[in-house]
Write a protein that holds these residues in place. Structure first.
Motif, PDB file in Angstrom:
ATOM      1  N   PRO A  64       0.573  -0.977  -0.073  1.00 44.96           N
ATOM      2  CA  PRO A  64       0.100  -0.222  -0.230  1.00 44.96           C
ATOM      3  C   PRO A  64       0.405   0.473   0.291  1.00 44.96           C
ATOM      4  N   LEU A  65       0.356   2.450  -0.515  1.00 41.41           N
ATOM      5  CA  LEU A  65       1.042   3.346  -0.657  1.00 41.41           C
ATOM      6  C   LEU A  65       1.409   4.579   0.480  1.00 41.41           C
ATOM      7  N   SER A  66       1.984   4.628   0.945  1.00 35.09           N
ATOM      8  CA  SER A  66       1.866   5.993   1.547  1.00 35.09           C
ATOM      9  C   SER A  66       1.727   7.746   1.526  1.00 35.09           C
ATOM     10  N   GLY A  67       1.226   7.814   2.660  1.00 29.75           N
ATOM     11  CA  GLY A  67       1.011   9.199   2.552  1.00 29.75           C
ATOM     12  C   GLY A  67       1.245  10.416   1.371  1.00 29.75           C
ATOM     13  N   PRO A  68       2.129  10.901   1.152  1.00 26.67           N
ATOM     14  CA  PRO A  68       3.262  11.353   0.382  1.00 26.67           C
ATOM     15  C   PRO A  68       3.181  10.302  -1.219  1.00 26.67           C
ATOM     16  N   GLN A  69       3.375   9.350  -1.063  1.00 28.21           N
ATOM     17  CA  GLN A  69       3.161   8.048  -2.452  1.00 28.21           C
ATOM     18  C   GLN A  69       2.321   8.585  -3.426  1.00 28.21           C
ATOM     19  N   ARG A  70       1.170   8.642  -1.886  1.00 29.75           N
ATOM     20  CA  ARG A  70      -0.196   8.519  -3.135  1.00 29.75           C
ATOM     21  C   ARG A  70      -0.813  10.295  -3.393  1.00 29.75           C
ATOM     22  N   ARG A  71      -0.182  11.221  -2.179  1.00 27.86           N
ATOM     23  CA  ARG A  71       0.067  12.722  -3.211  1.00 27.86           C
ATOM     24  C   ARG A  71       0.322  13.070  -4.162  1.00 27.86           C
ATOM     25  N   ALA A  72       1.132  12.053  -4.346  1.00 27.57           N
ATOM     26  CA  ALA A  72       2.535  12.360  -5.652  1.00 27.57           C
ATOM     27  C   ALA A  72       2.028  12.433  -6.942  1.00 27.57           C
ATOM     28  N   LEU A  73       1.401  10.013  -7.070  1.00 28.70           N
ATOM     29  CA  LEU A  73       0.711  10.172  -7.855  1.00 28.70           C
ATOM     30  C   LEU A  73      -0.080  11.123  -8.281  1.00 28.70           C
ATOM     31  N   GLY A  74      -1.382  11.531  -6.954  1.00 27.08           N
ATOM     32  CA  GLY A  74      -2.897  11.858  -7.457  1.00 27.08           C
ATOM     33  C   GLY A  74      -2.134  12.666  -8.321  1.00 27.08           C
ATOM     34  N   LYS A  75      -1.863  13.822  -7.343  1.00 24.54           N
ATOM     35  CA  LYS A  75      -1.334  15.070  -8.428  1.00 24.54           C
ATOM     36  C   LYS A  75      -0.358  14.934  -9.790  1.00 24.54           C
ATOM     37  N   ARG A  76       0.673  14.064 -10.293  1.00 26.64           N
ATOM     38  CA  ARG A  76       0.592  14.006 -11.419  1.00 26.64           C
ATOM     39  C   ARG A  76      -0.026  13.636 -12.431  1.00 26.64           C
ATOM     40  N   LEU A  77      -1.482  12.880 -11.996  1.00 28.52           N
ATOM     41  CA  LEU A  77      -2.523  11.963 -12.797  1.00 28.52           C
ATOM     42  C   LEU A  77      -3.478  13.293 -12.969  1.00 28.52           C
ATOM     43  N   HIS A  78      -3.759  13.904 -12.307  1.00 32.39           N
ATOM     44  CA  HIS A  78      -4.826  15.013 -12.566  1.00 32.39           C
ATOM     45  C   HIS A  78      -4.087  16.094 -13.051  1.00 32.39           C
ATOM     46  N   GLY A  79      -2.631  15.932 -12.865  1.00 36.25           N
ATOM     47  CA  GLY A  79      -2.069  17.266 -14.209  1.00 36.25           C
ATOM     48  C   GLY A  79      -2.381  16.429 -15.281  1.00 36.25           C
ATOM     49  N   LEU A  80      -1.777  15.227 -15.642  1.00 36.10           N
ATOM     50  CA  LEU A  80      -1.993  14.596 -17.249  1.00 36.10           C
ATOM     51  C   LEU A  80      -3.652  14.735 -17.718  1.00 36.10           C
ATOM     52  N   ARG A  81      -4.298  14.823 -16.432  1.00 35.01           N
ATOM     53  CA  ARG A  81      -5.436  14.741 -17.082  1.00 35.01           C
ATOM     54  C   ARG A  81      -5.643  16.512 -17.811  1.00 35.01           C
ATOM     55  N   LEU A  82      -5.562  17.097 -16.989  1.00 34.72           N
ATOM     56  CA  LEU A  82      -5.885  18.408 -17.736  1.00 34.72           C
ATOM     57  C   LEU A  82      -5.152  18.552 -18.609  1.00 34.72           C
ATOM     58  N   ALA A  83      -4.090  18.054 -19.388  1.00 33.07           N
ATOM     59  CA  ALA A  83      -3.117  18.041 -20.299  1.00 33.07           C
ATOM     60  C   ALA A  83      -4.265  17.768 -21.685  1.00 33.07           C
ATOM     61  N   ALA A  84      -4.659  16.229 -21.054  1.00 30.96           N
ATOM     62  CA  ALA A  84      -5.608  15.759 -22.245  1.00 30.96           C
ATOM     63  C   ALA A  84      -7.099  16.142 -22.453  1.00 30.96           C
ATOM     64  N   GLY A  85      -6.967  17.486 -21.087  1.00 34.03           N
ATOM     65  CA  GLY A  85      -8.043  18.108 -21.436  1.00 34.03           C
ATOM     66  C   GLY A  85      -9.356  16.826 -21.314  1.00 34.03           C
ATOM     67  N   LEU A  86      -9.993  16.493 -20.374  1.00 34.12           N
ATOM     68  CA  LEU A  86     -10.396  15.520 -20.214  1.00 34.12           C
ATOM     69  C   LEU A  86     -11.354  15.807 -18.526  1.00 34.12           C
ATOM     70  N   SER A  87     -12.334  15.977 -18.344  1.00 32.05           N
ATOM     71  CA  SER A  87     -13.561  15.993 -17.654  1.00 32.05           C
ATOM     72  C   SER A  87     -13.435  14.268 -16.440  1.00 32.05           C
ATOM     73  N   VAL A  88     -13.764  15.052 -15.218  1.00 36.50           N
ATOM     74  CA  VAL A  88     -13.605  13.510 -14.057  1.00 36.50           C
ATOM     75  C   VAL A  88     -14.545  12.616 -14.958  1.00 36.50           C
ATOM     76  N   GLU A  89     -15.876  13.427 -15.221  1.00 37.76           N
ATOM     77  CA  GLU A  89     -16.901  12.580 -15.653  1.00 37.76           C
ATOM     78  C   GLU A  89     -16.491  11.728 -17.019  1.00 37.76           C
ATOM     79  N   GLN A  90     -16.003  12.407 -17.852  1.00 37.65           N
ATOM     80  CA  GLN A  90     -15.415  11.673 -18.858  1.00 37.65           C
ATOM     81  C   GLN A  90     -14.679  10.375 -18.719  1.00 37.65           C
ATOM     82  N   VAL A  91     -13.477  10.760 -17.820  1.00 39.28           N
ATOM     83  CA  VAL A  91     -12.498   9.216 -17.041  1.00 39.28           C
ATOM     84  C   VAL A  91     -12.946   8.261 -16.200  1.00 39.28           C
ATOM     85  N   GLU A  92     -14.340   8.746 -16.012  1.00 37.12           N
ATOM     86  CA  GLU A  92     -15.205   7.937 -14.410  1.00 37.12           C
ATOM     87  C   GLU A  92     -15.692   7.138 -15.502  1.00 37.12           C
ATOM     88  N   THR A  93     -16.594   7.608 -16.695  1.00 37.43           N
ATOM     89  CA  THR A  93     -17.122   7.150 -18.050  1.00 37.43           C
ATOM     90  C   THR A  93     -16.342   5.735 -18.629  1.00 37.43           C
TER      91      THR A  93
END
Length: 420
Positions: free
Chosen positions: A135-164
């Motif tokens: 299981p990932l530690s808190g710093p690992q989860r936050r770093a991964l989450g921020k990186r995935l957040h940036g990549l999603r925004l760069a791809a121009g996708l909304s949360v709803e589009q990704v979850e779908t």
């Protein structure tokens, strides 16, 4: 064959999760369940979780839904709706009598034959949990989450589009991006594919964090672009660094004053930063691995014009040359200079770097340093071309003794101009 409750208990034990932790993670991900309900599933008192809960449990525990319900033949992390429905039917049959199970199996066999499917294989008896990262530690989860957040925004996708696209049970995007839960590595792979991340080193940079193979580092900061963070991660792992810089002193060998001037001249945006101070901090952080004698070998080639080009003033340039002299004395640093007059070879390229790693079978990677971003090169033919260029540079530039002569010549020249 282990049943659902036994496999859930095994997964919770191996992953080191309590029922309360799992209930909290799923609730934060938008799938509210209680600790008591997880306990009932774990002990077999409840046997009818919804498909959404099954997906969420599998994602949290980094196993496939198929493994969790006892079907080892389902593809890990990529269970389709039809497979899930079949798994749900199997789960619902767990309390039937032997005669009912025999009847149900006969119906399944007839249905498979009618649809031309092969005979169903006997599932293995071993319930061994698939290998997965801790299981990932808190710093690992936050770093991964921020990186995935940036990549999603760069791809121009909304949360709803990704979850779908990937299914909310498999990836509760807000909870992942905020670092409250960690996606399973297979989910992270699906997200990267969805976001159009295809460059192998960049994918591996993100996935190494998702798999828990490394701790969160300074270059994982959200302000560092993913391409730049990848180059820094590769640099930190390298055992041999070969770098050619025709315009500036290589960043790994710069003084702080010179580095500030170089960032100012080139612009902080070349390092994806808003201010000179932010970009300077990245340069200084990179130098720590070389400064602490970590075993990294640095082989640097510069153009002699680098020693004559004053980007901030003679005093700073003089101190930079003094530091280059000290660097050149170190056994793990080999510094060479392309002479200004009658050079034997000058490559038709800008600055580039080659990294070699400790693993014997891990291929070298080349990096062409550009204006707005770096190009990571993994094609073996292209990497070999950079190797040939660097080798030719190395044998046609100054020797170790000649390097000291050139450095001291320019040091004396600057000293005289300053009246020293």
């Amino acid at each position: 064959m282990a049943n659902f409750a036994e496999r859930l208990d095994l997964a919770l034990t191996k992953r080191g999760f309590t029922g309360a932790q799992v209930a909290s993670a799923l609730t934060e991900a938008g799938i509210p369940i209680t600790r008591a309900y997880v306990s009932q599933l774990r002990t077999g008192k409840q046997t009818n979780p919804t498909l959404q809960v099954l997906r969420a449990l599998a994602s949290c525990l980094q196993v496939s839904v198929g493994w969790l319900v006892g079907d080892d033949y389902l593809e890990s992390g990529a269970v389709e709706d039809l497979q899930l429905r079949a798994a749900s039917i199997g789960l619902g049959a767990s309390e039937l009598s032997e005669s009912s199970l025999t009847l149900l199996r006969g119906v399944v066999e007839l249905a498979r034959r009618a649809e031309g499917l092969p005979d169903e294989p006997e599932p293995p008896s071993s319930p061994d949990i698939p290998e997965a990262a801790a299981p990932l530690s808190g710093p690992q989860r936050r770093a991964l989450g921020k990186r995935l957040h940036g990549l999603r925004l760069a791809a121009g996708l909304s949360v709803e589009q990704v979850e779908t696209a990937v299914g909310k049970g498999a990836a509760a995007i807000p909870a992942i991006e905020e670092g409250r839960i960690a996606p399973a590595p297979i989910t992270a792979e699906r997200l990267l594919a969805l976001y159009g991340v295809t460059v192998p080193p960049i994918r591996e940079y993100v996935l190494s964090l998702a798999r828990g193979e490394r701790e969160a580092a300074w270059y994982d900061a959200q302000s560092v672009p993913v391409w730049l963070a990848t180059t820094y991660a590769l640099e930190q792992r390298a055992t041999v660094i070969r770098t050619y810089h025709p315009q500036f002193v290589p960043p790994l060998l710069q003084t702080e004053e010179y580095a500030r001037a170089a960032v100012t001249v080139a612009g902080p945006a070349t390092l994806g930063q808003q201010t000179v101070d932010e970009a300077l901090a990245l340069v200084l952080a990179r130098q720590e691995s070389v400064a602490r004698d970590s075993g990294i070998v640095v082989w640097a080639v510069i153009d002699e014009s680098v020693l004559t080009r004053s980007i901030v003033g003679p005093h700073v340039q003089l101190r930079q040359i003094d530091q280059l002299i000290e660097h050149a004395k170190r056994p793990n640093i080999s510094l060479h200079v392309v002479p200004a007059e009658d050079p034997v070879y000058v490559p038709r390229t800008g600055p580039f770097t080659l990294w070699r790693f400790a693993e014997a079978f891990e291929a070298d990677i080349a990096c062409a340093h550009g204006i707005e971003s770096d190009e990571l090169i993994t094609d073996t033919t292209a990497v070999e071309a950079y190797h040939q260029a660097f080798t030719k540079l190395s044998v046609t530039t100054t020797t170790r003794e000649e390097t000291f002569e050139v450095l001291n010549f320019h040091r004396e020249r600057l000293s005289r101009s300053l009246g020293k």
